[in-house]
Scaffold this motif. Structure first.
Motif, PDB file in Angstrom:
ATOM      1  N   THR A  39       6.551  15.759 -11.778  1.00 37.18           N
ATOM      2  CA  THR A  39       7.536  15.033 -12.572  1.00 37.18           C
ATOM      3  C   THR A  39       8.080  13.847 -11.784  1.00 37.18           C
ATOM      4  O   THR A  39       7.990  13.803 -10.553  1.00 37.18           O
ATOM      5  CB  THR A  39       8.713  15.944 -12.971  1.00 37.18           C
ATOM      6  OG1 THR A  39       9.450  16.313 -11.781  1.00 37.18           O
ATOM      7  CG2 THR A  39       8.214  17.195 -13.669  1.00 37.18           C
ATOM      8  N   LYS A  40       8.649  12.904 -12.499  1.00 38.52           N
ATOM      9  CA  LYS A  40       9.245  11.732 -11.856  1.00 38.52           C
ATOM     10  C   LYS A  40      10.396  12.144 -10.943  1.00 38.52           C
ATOM     11  O   LYS A  40      10.595  11.563  -9.865  1.00 38.52           O
ATOM     12  CB  LYS A  40       9.733  10.754 -12.930  1.00 38.52           C
ATOM     13  CG  LYS A  40      10.106   9.382 -12.406  1.00 38.52           C
ATOM     14  CD  LYS A  40      10.441   8.458 -13.568  1.00 38.52           C
ATOM     15  CE  LYS A  40      10.761   7.049 -13.088  1.00 38.52           C
ATOM     16  NZ  LYS A  40      11.080   6.158 -14.237  1.00 38.52           N
ATOM     17  N   LYS A  41      11.147  13.139 -11.359  1.00 40.36           N
ATOM     18  CA  LYS A  41      12.267  13.633 -10.551  1.00 40.36           C
ATOM     19  C   LYS A  41      11.785  14.139  -9.199  1.00 40.36           C
ATOM     20  O   LYS A  41      12.413  13.888  -8.155  1.00 40.36           O
ATOM     21  CB  LYS A  41      12.983  14.754 -11.314  1.00 40.36           C
ATOM     22  CG  LYS A  41      14.172  15.343 -10.595  1.00 40.36           C
ATOM     23  CD  LYS A  41      14.824  16.441 -11.434  1.00 40.36           C
ATOM     24  CE  LYS A  41      16.022  17.065 -10.713  1.00 40.36           C
ATOM     25  NZ  LYS A  41      16.628  18.143 -11.536  1.00 40.36           N
ATOM     26  N   HIS A  70      10.971  11.285  -6.836  1.00 40.44           N
ATOM     27  CA  HIS A  70      12.187  10.746  -6.226  1.00 40.44           C
ATOM     28  C   HIS A  70      12.599  11.599  -5.026  1.00 40.44           C
ATOM     29  O   HIS A  70      13.036  11.063  -3.994  1.00 40.44           O
ATOM     30  CB  HIS A  70      13.326  10.699  -7.249  1.00 40.44           C
ATOM     31  CG  HIS A  70      13.310   9.484  -8.132  1.00 40.44           C
ATOM     32  ND1 HIS A  70      13.588   8.207  -7.650  1.00 40.44           N
ATOM     33  CD2 HIS A  70      13.054   9.333  -9.452  1.00 40.44           C
ATOM     34  CE1 HIS A  70      13.519   7.338  -8.642  1.00 40.44           C
ATOM     35  NE2 HIS A  70      13.188   7.990  -9.746  1.00 40.44           N
ATOM     36  N   ARG A 113      -0.079   7.505 -15.309  1.00 38.60           N
ATOM     37  CA  ARG A 113       1.373   7.694 -15.448  1.00 38.60           C
ATOM     38  C   ARG A 113       2.019   7.901 -14.079  1.00 38.60           C
ATOM     39  O   ARG A 113       3.077   7.328 -13.786  1.00 38.60           O
ATOM     40  CB  ARG A 113       1.664   8.884 -16.360  1.00 38.60           C
ATOM     41  CG  ARG A 113       3.143   9.078 -16.654  1.00 38.60           C
ATOM     42  CD  ARG A 113       3.398  10.260 -17.574  1.00 38.60           C
ATOM     43  NE  ARG A 113       3.153  11.544 -16.917  1.00 38.60           N
ATOM     44  CZ  ARG A 113       3.393  12.720 -17.483  1.00 38.60           C
ATOM     45  NH1 ARG A 113       3.843  12.790 -18.719  1.00 38.60           N
ATOM     46  NH2 ARG A 113       3.156  13.852 -16.829  1.00 38.60           N
ATOM     47  N   LEU A 114       1.375   8.717 -13.241  1.00 40.06           N
ATOM     48  CA  LEU A 114       1.889   8.954 -11.894  1.00 40.06           C
ATOM     49  C   LEU A 114       1.959   7.658 -11.100  1.00 40.06           C
ATOM     50  O   LEU A 114       2.956   7.382 -10.416  1.00 40.06           O
ATOM     51  CB  LEU A 114       1.008   9.963 -11.165  1.00 40.06           C
ATOM     52  CG  LEU A 114       1.393  10.196  -9.711  1.00 40.06           C
ATOM     53  CD1 LEU A 114       2.290  11.417  -9.592  1.00 40.06           C
ATOM     54  CD2 LEU A 114       0.181  10.362  -8.816  1.00 40.06           C
ATOM     55  N   TRP A 160       4.927   5.611 -12.110  1.00 40.37           N
ATOM     56  CA  TRP A 160       6.165   6.136 -11.525  1.00 40.37           C
ATOM     57  C   TRP A 160       6.268   5.742 -10.057  1.00 40.37           C
ATOM     58  O   TRP A 160       7.349   5.353  -9.588  1.00 40.37           O
ATOM     59  CB  TRP A 160       6.196   7.655 -11.653  1.00 40.37           C
ATOM     60  CG  TRP A 160       6.413   8.164 -13.037  1.00 40.37           C
ATOM     61  CD1 TRP A 160       6.914   7.474 -14.104  1.00 40.37           C
ATOM     62  CD2 TRP A 160       6.148   9.495 -13.507  1.00 40.37           C
ATOM     63  NE1 TRP A 160       6.972   8.278 -15.216  1.00 40.37           N
ATOM     64  CE2 TRP A 160       6.524   9.528 -14.885  1.00 40.37           C
ATOM     65  CE3 TRP A 160       5.645  10.653 -12.923  1.00 40.37           C
ATOM     66  CZ2 TRP A 160       6.389  10.685 -15.652  1.00 40.37           C
ATOM     67  CZ3 TRP A 160       5.521  11.797 -13.689  1.00 40.37           C
ATOM     68  CH2 TRP A 160       5.887  11.812 -15.038  1.00 40.37           C
ATOM     69  N   CYS A 161       5.155   5.857  -9.335  1.00 38.37           N
ATOM     70  CA  CYS A 161       5.168   5.528  -7.906  1.00 38.37           C
ATOM     71  C   CYS A 161       5.469   4.049  -7.687  1.00 38.37           C
ATOM     72  O   CYS A 161       6.137   3.687  -6.703  1.00 38.37           O
ATOM     73  CB  CYS A 161       3.828   5.900  -7.273  1.00 38.37           C
ATOM     74  SG  CYS A 161       3.570   7.693  -7.119  1.00 38.37           S
ATOM     75  N   GLU A 196       7.443   2.236  -9.521  1.00 38.06           N
ATOM     76  CA  GLU A 196       8.900   2.101  -9.696  1.00 38.06           C
ATOM     77  C   GLU A 196       9.667   2.634  -8.489  1.00 38.06           C
ATOM     78  O   GLU A 196      10.666   2.034  -8.061  1.00 38.06           O
ATOM     79  CB  GLU A 196       9.351   2.869 -10.934  1.00 38.06           C
ATOM     80  CG  GLU A 196       8.840   2.329 -12.257  1.00 38.06           C
ATOM     81  CD  GLU A 196       9.300   3.201 -13.416  1.00 38.06           C
ATOM     82  OE1 GLU A 196      10.385   3.821 -13.288  1.00 38.06           O
ATOM     83  OE2 GLU A 196       8.587   3.275 -14.434  1.00 38.06           O
ATOM     84  N   ILE A 197       9.202   3.736  -7.934  1.00 31.66           N
ATOM     85  CA  ILE A 197       9.946   4.438  -6.891  1.00 31.66           C
ATOM     86  C   ILE A 197       9.675   3.852  -5.506  1.00 31.66           C
ATOM     87  O   ILE A 197      10.522   3.931  -4.612  1.00 31.66           O
ATOM     88  CB  ILE A 197       9.590   5.940  -6.939  1.00 31.66           C
ATOM     89  CG1 ILE A 197      10.063   6.539  -8.271  1.00 31.66           C
ATOM     90  CG2 ILE A 197      10.195   6.696  -5.779  1.00 31.66           C
ATOM     91  CD1 ILE A 197       9.545   7.942  -8.540  1.00 31.66           C
TER      92      ILE A 197
END
Length: 272
Positions: free
Chosen positions: A159-161, A164, A202-203, A206-207, A209-210
């Motif tokens: 998950t994105k959480k 993080h 998708r992963l 997210w990466c 962004e993070i």
């Protein structure tokens, strides 16, 4: 004890023969320690972790995924306690426990001899769950349900959480293993299901962004490059001959590498 200074004799009454060492430690000045000089690295350190057991299932990482029941094969996806994918909240209406007696979920296992895991006398009569992802998917008679089963895992395992959390812990890179079938290179007769590339993309998003970087890892080749279950296809013995002795499998692997490399470009993923 009461806040006043104590000499060695008084300490001896408390701690016995070790009093001298205790006194020496009490009077030791930490500031006298010569600390090593820490050089700033010329380049940033790479601190990486593996996202194993996700896009290529491995039983020692996600054993629950291999513990198939008759309910799973029928598309009624139940869950085991504390499993890492699927519904997490036991109070959620989507959460169904495999132990729910009303479902009558029965284990789906096969003989150790068929799985190639006979090692001792009497093993032929024992049963076990699937060993590799190939075995999981071969157990399903409906490929549509098999894909739904894997998508349930792909969609919730990472998950994105959690990404993080990795970032806050100092992680900089993620290694993501997947099999040659991740983009749909599936030959007739192979049990694999496609769809994993969507979740890989998708992963990566997210990466981006993070602020994490991703290493795409082709972890399973056609024919199995090592015969192990971590290639996705356990060959009943540890050997690379399923791949290295087959010119077709070697050529197919080269095509897969080219396809993945082109997809990284076409899907604009190279900056991550």
């Amino acid at each position: 004890i009461d806040g006043r200074a104590m000499d060695t004799n008084e300490l001896a009454d408390l701690v016995g023969p070790a009093a001298g060492k205790v006194a020496a430690l009490a009077n030791f000045n930490v500031s006298n320690i010569t600390r090593p000089h820490v050089h700033k690295p010329k380049r940033p350190y790479i601190r990486g972790v593996n996202i194993g057991g996700w896009l290529l299932a491995e039983r020692f990482i996600t054993p629950y995924l291999f513990a198939l029941t008759t309910c799973h094969l029928e598309g009624k996806f139940c869950s085991y306690p504390d499993q890492a994918s699927g519904p997490q909240d036991v109070n959620s209406p989507d959460y169904v426990a495999c132990s729910d007696a009303t479902l009558n979920c029965r284990p789906v296992r096969t003989s150790l001899s068929r799985l190639g895991r006979t090692r001792h006398a009497g093993d032929e009569a024992r049963l076990d769950y699937p060993v590799s992802e190939y075995d999981i998917l071969s157990t399903f008679t409906d490929k549509r349900i098999a894909r739904q089963y894997m998508e349930r895992h792909w969609d919730t395992f990472v998950t994105k959480k959690e990404l993080h959390k990795l970032k806050r812990a100092g992680v900089t890179h993620l290694r993501v293993p997947f099999g040659y079938w991740v983009r749909g290179d599936i030959a007739d007769g192979e049990p694999w299901v496609e769809g994993g590339w969507h979740y890989f993309k998708r992963l990566v998003g997210w990466c981006r962004e993070i602020g994490l970087e991703v290493w795409a890892d082709l972890h399973g080749a056609p024919g199995s490059e090592n015969g192990f279950d971590n290639s996705g296809h356990y060959l009943r013995k540890d050997t690379c001959l399923g791949w290295s002795s087959s010119p077709d499998n070697v050529a197919r692997t080269i095509d897969v590498v080219r396809d993945i490399a082109q997809a990284l470009v076409d899907d604009d993923l190279l900056d991550v």
